[in-house]
Design a protein around this motif. Sequence first.
Motif, PDB file in Angstrom:
ATOM      1  N   ALA A 101       0.886  -0.708  -0.031  1.00 20.45           N
ATOM      2  CA  ALA A 101      -0.099   0.171  -0.101  1.00 20.45           C
ATOM      3  C   ALA A 101       0.730   1.380  -0.215  1.00 20.45           C
ATOM      4  O   ALA A 101       0.390   2.320  -0.778  1.00 20.45           O
ATOM      5  CB  ALA A 101      -0.777   0.028   0.772  1.00 20.45           C
ATOM      6  N   ALA A 102       2.409   1.482   0.547  1.00 20.84           N
ATOM      7  CA  ALA A 102       2.935   2.570   0.887  1.00 20.84           C
ATOM      8  C   ALA A 102       4.286   2.347  -0.673  1.00 20.84           C
ATOM      9  O   ALA A 102       4.840   3.203  -1.152  1.00 20.84           O
ATOM     10  CB  ALA A 102       3.952   2.621   1.429  1.00 20.84           C
ATOM     11  N   ILE A 103       4.192   0.875  -0.744  1.00 27.09           N
ATOM     12  CA  ILE A 103       5.175   0.871  -1.939  1.00 27.09           C
ATOM     13  C   ILE A 103       4.822   1.514  -2.890  1.00 27.09           C
ATOM     14  O   ILE A 103       5.678   2.016  -4.122  1.00 27.09           O
ATOM     15  CB  ILE A 103       5.664  -0.825  -2.061  1.00 27.09           C
ATOM     16  CG1 ILE A 103       6.385  -1.262  -1.283  1.00 27.09           C
ATOM     17  CG2 ILE A 103       6.510  -1.064  -3.619  1.00 27.09           C
ATOM     18  CD1 ILE A 103       6.784  -2.500  -0.859  1.00 27.09           C
ATOM     19  N   VAL A 104       3.323   1.274  -3.744  1.00 26.23           N
ATOM     20  CA  VAL A 104       3.133   1.746  -5.072  1.00 26.23           C
ATOM     21  C   VAL A 104       2.720   3.088  -4.856  1.00 26.23           C
ATOM     22  O   VAL A 104       3.252   3.605  -5.917  1.00 26.23           O
ATOM     23  CB  VAL A 104       1.015   1.313  -4.702  1.00 26.23           C
ATOM     24  CG1 VAL A 104       1.235  -0.806  -5.826  1.00 26.23           C
ATOM     25  CG2 VAL A 104       0.784   0.771  -4.037  1.00 26.23           C
ATOM     26  N   LEU A 105       2.843   3.874  -3.463  1.00 26.64           N
ATOM     27  CA  LEU A 105       2.607   5.103  -3.916  1.00 26.64           C
ATOM     28  C   LEU A 105       3.851   6.069  -4.178  1.00 26.64           C
ATOM     29  O   LEU A 105       4.165   6.727  -4.793  1.00 26.64           O
ATOM     30  CB  LEU A 105       2.343   5.811  -2.148  1.00 26.64           C
ATOM     31  CG  LEU A 105       0.679   5.663  -1.681  1.00 26.64           C
ATOM     32  CD1 LEU A 105      -0.005   6.465  -1.071  1.00 26.64           C
ATOM     33  CD2 LEU A 105      -0.184   6.649  -3.170  1.00 26.64           C
ATOM     34  N   LYS A 106       4.258   4.969  -4.082  1.00 24.94           N
ATOM     35  CA  LYS A 106       5.884   5.555  -3.374  1.00 24.94           C
ATOM     36  C   LYS A 106       7.119   5.644  -4.778  1.00 24.94           C
ATOM     37  O   LYS A 106       7.421   5.873  -6.097  1.00 24.94           O
ATOM     38  CB  LYS A 106       6.672   4.749  -3.086  1.00 24.94           C
ATOM     39  CG  LYS A 106       8.649   5.466  -3.040  1.00 24.94           C
ATOM     40  CD  LYS A 106      10.034   4.892  -2.323  1.00 24.94           C
ATOM     41  CE  LYS A 106      10.670   5.061  -2.244  1.00 24.94           C
ATOM     42  NZ  LYS A 106      11.840   4.756  -1.203  1.00 24.94           N
ATOM     43  N   HIS A 107       6.425   3.757  -5.612  1.00 24.71           N
ATOM     44  CA  HIS A 107       6.679   3.536  -7.275  1.00 24.71           C
ATOM     45  C   HIS A 107       6.116   4.893  -8.288  1.00 24.71           C
ATOM     46  O   HIS A 107       6.128   4.986  -8.395  1.00 24.71           O
ATOM     47  CB  HIS A 107       6.210   2.295  -7.330  1.00 24.71           C
ATOM     48  CG  HIS A 107       6.144   1.904  -8.159  1.00 24.71           C
ATOM     49  ND1 HIS A 107       7.865   1.641  -9.343  1.00 24.71           N
ATOM     50  CD2 HIS A 107       5.782   1.430  -9.632  1.00 24.71           C
ATOM     51  CE1 HIS A 107       7.784   0.767 -10.016  1.00 24.71           C
ATOM     52  NE2 HIS A 107       6.264   0.893 -10.790  1.00 24.71           N
ATOM     53  N   LEU A 108       4.859   5.347  -7.529  1.00 20.75           N
ATOM     54  CA  LEU A 108       4.394   6.732  -8.812  1.00 20.75           C
ATOM     55  C   LEU A 108       4.721   7.362  -8.716  1.00 20.75           C
ATOM     56  O   LEU A 108       4.948   8.213  -9.593  1.00 20.75           O
ATOM     57  CB  LEU A 108       2.842   5.817  -7.454  1.00 20.75           C
ATOM     58  CG  LEU A 108       2.023   4.902  -8.643  1.00 20.75           C
ATOM     59  CD1 LEU A 108       0.375   4.937  -8.079  1.00 20.75           C
ATOM     60  CD2 LEU A 108       1.863   4.760 -10.155  1.00 20.75           C
ATOM     61  N   GLY A 109       5.869   7.772  -8.031  1.00 15.77           N
ATOM     62  CA  GLY A 109       6.547   8.939  -7.074  1.00 15.77           C
ATOM     63  C   GLY A 109       6.244   9.771  -6.491  1.00 15.77           C
ATOM     64  O   GLY A 109       6.634  11.230  -6.489  1.00 15.77           O
ATOM     65  N   VAL A 110       4.800   9.164  -5.704  1.00 14.59           N
ATOM     66  CA  VAL A 110       4.572  10.463  -4.780  1.00 14.59           C
ATOM     67  C   VAL A 110       5.658  11.226  -3.518  1.00 14.59           C
ATOM     68  O   VAL A 110       6.209  10.147  -2.851  1.00 14.59           O
ATOM     69  CB  VAL A 110       3.141   9.770  -4.216  1.00 14.59           C
ATOM     70  CG1 VAL A 110       3.115  10.508  -2.532  1.00 14.59           C
ATOM     71  CG2 VAL A 110       2.162   9.390  -4.467  1.00 14.59           C
ATOM     72  N   LYS A 111       5.531  12.442  -3.191  1.00 14.38           N
ATOM     73  CA  LYS A 111       7.064  13.277  -2.110  1.00 14.38           C
ATOM     74  C   LYS A 111       6.460  12.707  -1.388  1.00 14.38           C
ATOM     75  O   LYS A 111       7.628  11.713  -0.602  1.00 14.38           O
ATOM     76  CB  LYS A 111       6.852  14.346  -3.181  1.00 14.38           C
ATOM     77  CG  LYS A 111       8.373  14.918  -2.584  1.00 14.38           C
ATOM     78  CD  LYS A 111       8.099  16.005  -3.124  1.00 14.38           C
ATOM     79  CE  LYS A 111       9.469  16.992  -2.818  1.00 14.38           C
ATOM     80  NZ  LYS A 111      10.221  18.540  -3.247  1.00 14.38           N
ATOM     81  N   ALA A 112       5.499  12.565  -0.732  1.00 11.80           N
ATOM     82  CA  ALA A 112       5.064  12.504   0.222  1.00 11.80           C
ATOM     83  C   ALA A 112       3.471  12.217   0.771  1.00 11.80           C
ATOM     84  O   ALA A 112       2.414  12.769   0.168  1.00 11.80           O
ATOM     85  CB  ALA A 112       5.075  13.453   1.454  1.00 11.80           C
TER      86      ALA A 112
END
Length: 162
Positions: free
Chosen positions: A68-79
């Motif tokens: 759930a956190a990994i996909v956000l980071k993978h998409l480039g979400v900064k925070a």
Amino acid sequence: MGRVWKFGDNISTDLLCPGRVYHLRNNLDELAKYTLIDVNPDFAKNVKQGDFVAGGIGFGTGSSREYAAIVLKHLGVKAVIAQSFARIFYRNAINIGLPILEADTSQINDGDELEVYLENGIINNQTRGNKLKAFALPPVMLEILNDGGLIAHIKKNKGFKL
């Protein structure tokens, strides 16, 4: 500076990374296409590197699914900025190197442009012309984030240091 994607309360791990597509976890590009699809079908297609996700109370509730956190980071979400986080999501985000801040998000709207300073918890809303104060992260968590996550932090320090 990045655009805000605003969501409401209780954005669960199943909304972030639906269980029905969890079989794609070995292919992050494919898995990430389903991020928040049941809340905003356009999110994964349109989020850009450096954008922010904002939520309300209980962001990341549900399972311990770290994807759930990994996909956000993978998409480039900064925070991710939310009023409160489920504890397991909070730790998973820090562990994988995704910055998160607890703040009153009622002064942030979908589409606002933000500048975020993790070191002191300052959020400048460029669209509304206001400044918000988040709970600053403890120094050890900032170190983990700056090192790229817990595994990178441990490798860098040849063990864990507090």
